[in-house]
Design a protein around this motif. Structure first.
Motif, short mmCIF file in Angstrom:
data_model
loop_
_atom_site.label_atom_id
_atom_site.label_comp_id
_atom_site.label_asym_id
_atom_site.label_seq_id
_atom_site.Cartn_x
_atom_site.Cartn_y
_atom_site.Cartn_z
N GLU A 268 68.72 71.33 -38.04
CA GLU A 268 68.32 72.16 -39.18
C GLU A 268 68.73 71.48 -40.48
OE1 GLU A 268 66.85 74.87 -40.34
OE2 GLU A 268 67.90 74.89 -42.26
N SER A 269 67.74 71.29 -41.38
CA SER A 269 68.04 70.66 -42.67
C SER A 269 67.09 71.19 -43.75
CB SER A 269 67.91 69.14 -42.57
OG SER A 269 66.57 68.75 -42.32
N SER A 270 66.78 72.48 -43.70
CA SER A 270 65.75 73.01 -44.59
C SER A 270 66.21 73.20 -46.02
CB SER A 270 65.22 74.34 -44.04
OG SER A 270 66.23 75.32 -44.05
N SER B 71 72.84 70.84 -40.04
CA SER B 71 73.36 71.49 -38.84
C SER B 71 72.73 70.92 -37.59
CB SER B 71 73.10 73.00 -38.91
OG SER B 71 73.62 73.67 -37.78
N THR C 286 63.68 72.10 -37.46
CA THR C 286 62.98 72.88 -38.48
C THR C 286 62.01 71.98 -39.23
OG1 THR C 286 65.00 74.19 -38.81
CG2 THR C 286 63.28 74.36 -40.49
N HIS D 111 61.35 77.89 -39.55
CA HIS D 111 62.70 78.34 -39.90
C HIS D 111 62.85 79.86 -39.79
CE1 HIS D 111 66.51 78.13 -42.13
NE2 HIS D 111 66.07 79.18 -42.82
N GLY E 90 63.24 80.98 -36.31
CA GLY E 90 64.61 80.71 -35.90
C GLY E 90 65.53 81.88 -36.21
N ASP F 287 71.81 79.45 -42.47
CA ASP F 287 70.92 78.45 -41.87
C ASP F 287 71.72 77.64 -40.86
OD1 ASP F 287 69.00 79.39 -43.57
OD2 ASP F 287 69.11 77.70 -44.97
N ASN F 288 71.24 77.59 -39.62
CA ASN F 288 71.99 76.91 -38.57
C ASN F 288 71.04 76.37 -37.51
OD1 ASN F 288 72.07 78.82 -35.95
ND2 ASN F 288 72.07 80.11 -37.79
N ALA F 289 71.50 75.37 -36.78
CA ALA F 289 70.66 74.71 -35.79
C ALA F 289 70.62 75.44 -34.45
CB ALA F 289 71.13 73.28 -35.58
N ILE G 98 67.51 77.37 -34.24
CA ILE G 98 66.37 76.47 -34.11
C ILE G 98 66.26 75.96 -32.68
CG2 ILE G 98 65.35 74.32 -34.94
CD1 ILE G 98 65.48 76.69 -36.98
#
Length: 350
Positions: free
Chosen positions: A7-9, A14, A81, A113, A116, A315-317, A320
């Protein structure tokens, strides 16, 4: 089956590993590196975010694999993401995920995202599954959805201007509080007198009926304007320091009441007894409490409200990876032409 999520939106880098054994899904690891530098600017600076992701993504992924006691050759798929979000930031994660996928010879799966966030809570409570009504509230989005099943997302309403998290941040700035503003307003509001100020509940009135254009939609621009006028008045009186907690409480009460009322409308109109909250604002205790109280009053004892803890609300992986696992199990794969998109509707074209 193991899925590595990336996750890197926005401003969190993450990585996470989730594994499945039959119907059981386990969160094996979750690493989140937040970029505190943006607090200096009072908001996320896209170019700085992208550069920070470039520097962090390799060590973050390595750490997630190590904490899961998982080697790269044990990864069965990579979920990433690919929208919505900051394009430069997204491209860091997407490019890394595609390269890793190609080198390992495993599928890459692009994940919305917003989808997720719908999966986040089920990692903590296995009962948070469809059918349910969902409220997604974050710094960039505010959406009301009906979710009959995973993969079937029906948009009911959305914000017409600012997202709830953005409204928190802008109001915090008016009150002289640090960025990001949500947790600071929530803390300050605990000491506020709810009767000192009353701000309008935007797009919420008794005459609305199902089918009206504003029945589910929300708007926070007028609420922010009301706060602005109250802050300026307090400044003229030399009373802003004294009034600050009361202003924070009045703002939060207005926003929370609006969101809770609209969410319960969605649940009642679609016959849902299960409600799921997602996104960074979903860990606001006042919001969760208000939704639960309204659900109990208007739906009854069968109502259940699920909200993620702070770690899975941001926001976290992990969310995702969990969404990617769902798509993987349905036989879905993304091509290596997978790209990043600033805007990516989850349902209904918005």
């Amino acid at each position: 089956m193991r899925v590595l999520g990336i996750e890197s939106s926005c401003d969190e880098t993450s990585a996470s590993v989730v594994s499945s054994r039959g119907d059981d899904v386990t969160l094996d690891s979750l690493v989140i590196l937040s970029q505190d530098v943006h607090a200096i600017f009072g908001g996320v600076v896209p170019e700085i975010a992208s550069r920070a992701h470039l520097a962090a993504i390799v060590p973050v992924v390595k750490r997630a694999l190590a904490e899961a006691s998982c080697s790269l050759d044990q990864v069965d798929a990579v979920g990433v993401t690919n929208g919505p979000g900051l394009v430069g930031a997204l491209l860091v994660g997407v490019s890394f995920a595609k390269s890793l996928s190609a080198s390992l010879g495993v599928p890459v799966i692009g994940v919305n995202h917003l989808e997720g966030h719908l999966f986040a809570t089920v990692l903590e409570d296995g009962a948070a599954v469809p059918p349910f009504a969902a409220l997604l509230v974050s710094g960039g989005h505010t959406l009301l959805l009906d979710v009959p099943a995973w993969g079937d997302y029906r948009l009911l309403g959305a914000t017409r201007d600012d997202a709830a998290g953005e409204a928190f941040d802008k109001t915090a700035k008016l009150l002289g509080l640090p960025y990001p503003g949500g947790r600071h307003i929530e803390a300050l509001a605990k000491n506020g007198d709810p009767s000192r100020f009353r701000f309008p509940r935007p797009m919420l009135h008794g005459g609305q009926r199902a089918g009206d254009a504003d029945f589910y939609d929300v708007s926070f621009s007028g609420l922010k304007t009301a706060v602005l006028h109250a802050v300026r008045d307090a400044e003229r009186r030399g009373a802003l320091d004294e009034e600050r907690p009361h202003l924070a409480r009045a703002f939060q009460d207005a926003l929370v009441e609006t969101l809770a009322a609209k969410t319960i409308r969605a649940a009642v109109e679609h016959g849902r007894t299960c409600i799921v909250l997602g996104g960074g604002v979903a860990c606001n205790a006042a919001l969760v409490s208000a939704v639960r109280e309204r659900a109990a009053a208007e739906i009854g004892g069968a109502a259940t409200v699920f909200a993620p803890g702070p770690r899975l609300a941001t926001d976290n992986a992990a969310m995702i990876a969990r969404a990617a696992l769902f798509h993987l199990e349905r036989g879905e794969r993304s091509e290596l032409s997978l790209s990043a998109f600033a805007s990516m509707p989850l349902a209904g074209g918005r």
